[in-house]
Scaffold this active site. Structure first.
Site, PDB file in Angstrom:
ATOM      1  N   CYS A  95      58.661   6.290  69.484  1.00  0.00           N
ATOM      2  CA  CYS A  95      58.625   7.650  68.955  1.00  0.00           C
ATOM      3  C   CYS A  95      59.249   8.651  69.941  1.00  0.00           C
ATOM      4  O   CYS A  95      60.464   8.669  70.101  1.00  0.00           O
ATOM      5  CB  CYS A  95      57.210   8.033  68.555  1.00  0.00           C
ATOM      6  SG  CYS A  95      57.163   9.469  67.448  1.00  0.00           S
ATOM      7  N   HIS A 151      55.462   4.208  65.112  1.00  0.00           N
ATOM      8  CA  HIS A 151      54.383   3.796  66.025  1.00  0.00           C
ATOM      9  C   HIS A 151      53.920   2.380  65.675  1.00  0.00           C
ATOM     10  O   HIS A 151      52.969   2.210  64.890  1.00  0.00           O
ATOM     11  CB  HIS A 151      53.209   4.779  65.935  1.00  0.00           C
ATOM     12  CG  HIS A 151      53.450   6.065  66.644  1.00  0.00           C
ATOM     13  ND1 HIS A 151      53.076   6.286  67.954  1.00  0.00           N
ATOM     14  CD2 HIS A 151      54.059   7.204  66.220  1.00  0.00           C
ATOM     15  CE1 HIS A 151      53.427   7.508  68.311  1.00  0.00           C
ATOM     16  NE2 HIS A 151      54.030   8.086  67.287  1.00  0.00           N
ATOM     17  N   GLU A 205      52.161   0.381  67.301  1.00  0.00           N
ATOM     18  CA  GLU A 205      50.792   0.099  67.736  1.00  0.00           C
ATOM     19  C   GLU A 205      49.754   0.423  66.661  1.00  0.00           C
ATOM     20  O   GLU A 205      48.640  -0.121  66.674  1.00  0.00           O
ATOM     21  CB  GLU A 205      50.461   0.874  69.022  1.00  0.00           C
ATOM     22  CG  GLU A 205      50.262   2.368  68.878  1.00  0.00           C
ATOM     23  CD  GLU A 205      51.548   3.178  68.942  1.00  0.00           C
ATOM     24  OE1 GLU A 205      51.456   4.400  69.150  1.00  0.00           O
ATOM     25  OE2 GLU A 205      52.636   2.583  68.781  1.00  0.00           O
TER      26      GLU A 205
END
Length: 261
Positions: free
Chosen positions: A122, A217, A219
């Protein structure tokens, strides 16, 4: 070198004005991000962003990150527009921190110079693009254009390193950004796009060592989506096999990893 020794992955901290568990301002990283690196077999290490007054010493930064086997540049607030030559800031620009900017930009430069495997996420992608002379759109503008709180399909370029890494040509990306790449930085190639044409990933066109950057993102969903977890797995594997790494400055090495162990 023991078989299960984890490669050290430097993750620059984010400055936080308040946190629920601490009495003062803090330096933090997202737990989901740290856990994704750990699952991959890496040892995530939060790195203090040292750039007093917004001035970052390249020699000191190089010495600091050369101790690590890999670097992960995480998400965060907006880069100051002056970093990529913009004269004014859009009203939507938020959470600018000049010390954070200076440190992240220098980490991006030094990781490339030193050939340290680098995954950028990002804001991290925007940092790398800016460090290489690229520019950003300060705000995507209008309802339906922002990619905040949005999960949407992203198409990956066939034959790209990114597609090979995640083992797919389309992924569901968890996005939270209102800025995106305008002009690509030197030596960068766009290898993923959203349906509206937004650049969602870049990689290097040169021999810079292992490097990938995604605008989303991973994660957020890596604990349930193998394609997203593979980004972290690839970073840690590249870190484990980097020639001239922190523990063998005179030659290459290969570690046998047990992800999640």
């Amino acid at each position: 070198m023991t078989p299960n020794q984890r490669p050290l992955i430097a993750v620059p901290a984010r400055f936080a004005a308040t946190t629920s568990a601490l009495r003062y301002a803090a330096e933090v990283n997202a737990r989901a991000l740290i856990e994704a690196v750990w699952r991959a077999g890496g040892e995530p290490v939060t790195l203090h962003p040292y750039a007093p007054g917004g001035d970052c010493d390249p020699t000191l930064t190089a010495a600091r990150i050369s101790r690590f086997d890999g670097v992960l540049l995480p998400g965060g607030g907006d880069l100051s527009p002056h970093r990529y030559g913009a004269g004014e800031s859009h009203e939507a620009v938020y959470d600018v921190d000049h010390e954070q900017d200076a440190f992240d930009l220098e980490v991006a430069r030094q990781a490339t110079e030193l050939g340290i495997p680098l995954l950028a996420i990002c804001r991290g992608l925007q940092v790398v693009n800016t460090a290489r002379g690229g520019t950003l759109h300060q705000d995507m503008g209008g309802p339906g254009r922002e990619h905040r709180h949005l999960r949407h399909p992203v198409k990956l370029a066939a034959g790209s390193a990114l597609a090979a890494t995640v083992e797919a040509t389309t992924v569901d990306a968890s996005c939270y950004h209102h800025q995106h790449v305008d002009r690509l930085g030197a030596g960068l190639l766009a290898t993923a796009h959203a349906a509206d044409g937004t650049i969602e990933a870049v990689e290097s066109t040169g021999p810079d060592g292992w490097f990938l950057a995604v605008q989303w993102h991973p994660e957020d969903t890596a604990h349930t989506d193998p394609a997203q977890q593979r980004l972290f797995d690839a970073l840690v594997q590249a870190a484990a096999h980097r020639p001239g790494g922190a523990d063998e400055p005179q030659g290459g090495y290969a570690r046998t990893l047990t992800p999640g162990a």
